[in-house]
Design an enzyme around this catalytic site. Sequence first.
Site, PDB file in Angstrom:
ATOM      1  N   ARG A 113      -2.189  50.693  -1.486  1.00  0.00           N
ATOM      2  CA  ARG A 113      -2.785  49.925  -0.545  1.00  0.00           C
ATOM      3  C   ARG A 113      -2.863  48.386  -0.779  1.00  0.00           C
ATOM      4  O   ARG A 113      -2.961  47.731   0.005  1.00  0.00           O
ATOM      5  CB  ARG A 113      -4.171  50.534  -0.090  1.00  0.00           C
ATOM      6  N   GLY A 115     -13.855  45.017   5.521  1.00  0.00           N
ATOM      7  CA  GLY A 115     -14.851  45.856   5.462  1.00  0.00           C
ATOM      8  C   GLY A 115     -15.662  46.165   4.204  1.00  0.00           C
ATOM      9  O   GLY A 115     -16.818  46.161   4.132  1.00  0.00           O
ATOM     10  N   ASP A 169      -2.960  54.843   7.402  1.00  0.00           N
ATOM     11  CA  ASP A 169      -2.724  56.355   7.840  1.00  0.00           C
ATOM     12  C   ASP A 169      -2.117  56.532   9.145  1.00  0.00           C
ATOM     13  O   ASP A 169      -2.420  55.538   9.895  1.00  0.00           O
ATOM     14  CB  ASP A 169      -4.091  57.151   7.612  1.00  0.00           C
ATOM     15  N   SER A 173      -8.017  47.993   7.377  1.00  0.00           N
ATOM     16  CA  SER A 173      -7.161  49.124   7.368  1.00  0.00           C
ATOM     17  C   SER A 173      -7.368  49.644   8.714  1.00  0.00           C
ATOM     18  O   SER A 173      -8.429  49.587   9.705  1.00  0.00           O
ATOM     19  CB  SER A 173      -7.322  50.123   6.343  1.00  0.00           C
ATOM     20  N   ARG A 184     -10.936  39.457  10.845  1.00  0.00           N
ATOM     21  CA  ARG A 184     -11.247  40.600  10.122  1.00  0.00           C
ATOM     22  C   ARG A 184      -9.756  41.151   9.617  1.00  0.00           C
ATOM     23  O   ARG A 184      -8.677  40.920   9.942  1.00  0.00           O
ATOM     24  CB  ARG A 184     -11.508  41.714  11.032  1.00  0.00           C
ATOM     25  N   ARG A 225     -13.481  44.798  -1.974  1.00  0.00           N
ATOM     26  CA  ARG A 225     -12.359  44.061  -1.676  1.00  0.00           C
ATOM     27  C   ARG A 225     -12.601  42.596  -1.173  1.00  0.00           C
ATOM     28  O   ARG A 225     -11.689  41.717  -1.282  1.00  0.00           O
ATOM     29  CB  ARG A 225     -11.859  44.638  -0.052  1.00  0.00           C
ATOM     30  N   ARG A 272     -28.179  43.714  -0.352  1.00  0.00           N
ATOM     31  CA  ARG A 272     -27.725  45.228  -0.118  1.00  0.00           C
ATOM     32  C   ARG A 272     -26.422  45.574  -0.749  1.00  0.00           C
ATOM     33  O   ARG A 272     -25.670  46.245  -0.219  1.00  0.00           O
ATOM     34  CB  ARG A 272     -27.705  45.474   1.405  1.00  0.00           C
TER      35      ARG A 272
HETATM   36  N1  ADE Z   1      -9.329  52.906   9.692  1.00  0.00           N
HETATM   37  C1  ADE Z   1      -8.214  53.481   8.999  1.00  0.00           C
HETATM   38  N2  ADE Z   1      -7.763  54.558   9.348  1.00  0.00           N
HETATM   39  C2  ADE Z   1      -8.813  55.020  10.556  1.00  0.00           C
HETATM   40  C3  ADE Z   1      -8.542  56.045  11.424  1.00  0.00           C
HETATM   41  N3  ADE Z   1      -8.020  57.126  11.390  1.00  0.00           N
HETATM   42  N4  ADE Z   1      -9.827  56.085  12.215  1.00  0.00           N
HETATM   43  C4  ADE Z   1     -10.621  54.985  12.067  1.00  0.00           C
HETATM   44  N5  ADE Z   1     -10.642  53.928  11.359  1.00  0.00           N
HETATM   45  C5  ADE Z   1      -9.604  53.779  10.697  1.00  0.00           C
END
Ligand code: ADE
Length: 234
Positions: free
Chosen positions: A217, A20, A204, A90, A87, A24, A43
Amino acid sequence: MTIHIGAKPGEIAETVLLPGDPMRAQWAAETFLSDPVCINRVRGMLGFTGFWRGNRVTIHGSGMGMPSLSIYANELIRDYGAKTLIRIGSAGSMQAHVGLRDIVLAMTASTLSTPSRGVFRELNYAPCADFGLLSAAHAAATARGIAAHVGGIYSSDVFYDERPDLNDQMTRHGVLAVEMEAAELYILAARHGARALAVLTVSDHLPSGAALPPEAREQGFADMVEIALEAAFA
Ligand code: ADE
């Protein structure tokens, strides 16, 4: 050149990794590719083409969310001839047993809506990964001692979610993790005859509220890039 990609014809490889974050993309290209060349800056969405074990690869940012990914994936496939799109990103775990830093290989991607919603109308299309890429990524993870989770994920349009009840239903129905891009990538690949996969690192953990600190990370990201490259050229 396309509207959003400044690369000249031939400057983009048939295999494209899509993080994304454009920074990175730069880090992954400089870390894993030999002779990386920046082929897009439009951009600030950076793209690089180089070589991995002699194979030509492009690593290009997708931006966050499906509308942004849709712009880049459409142009990469239709204008530059990309055939394999992976892709790397995270995700938030939706299951107690899917922990921080774990790798998730997205077999399917459920959504409420994608930029392709208008194409499908009343049809609940089921976006799914390319099986060859999925099984190669699983083998690559296993070979490096990583027990990757394979299953369904949720591609959401929102990071700051106001629907905890919906997340509960996802958890109840076995959805492994939430991110914001894979479903539209899978749909566009299917539409245009390309192969796609999402290889994700858990950053997360929704059930506990735990999150990786930024400095932790990078290693997870490195495993993910190598698994994606090995799958692409298996
Ligand atoms: N990418 C990483 N954590 C996320 C989350 N909690 N919601 C949506 N996209 C995420």
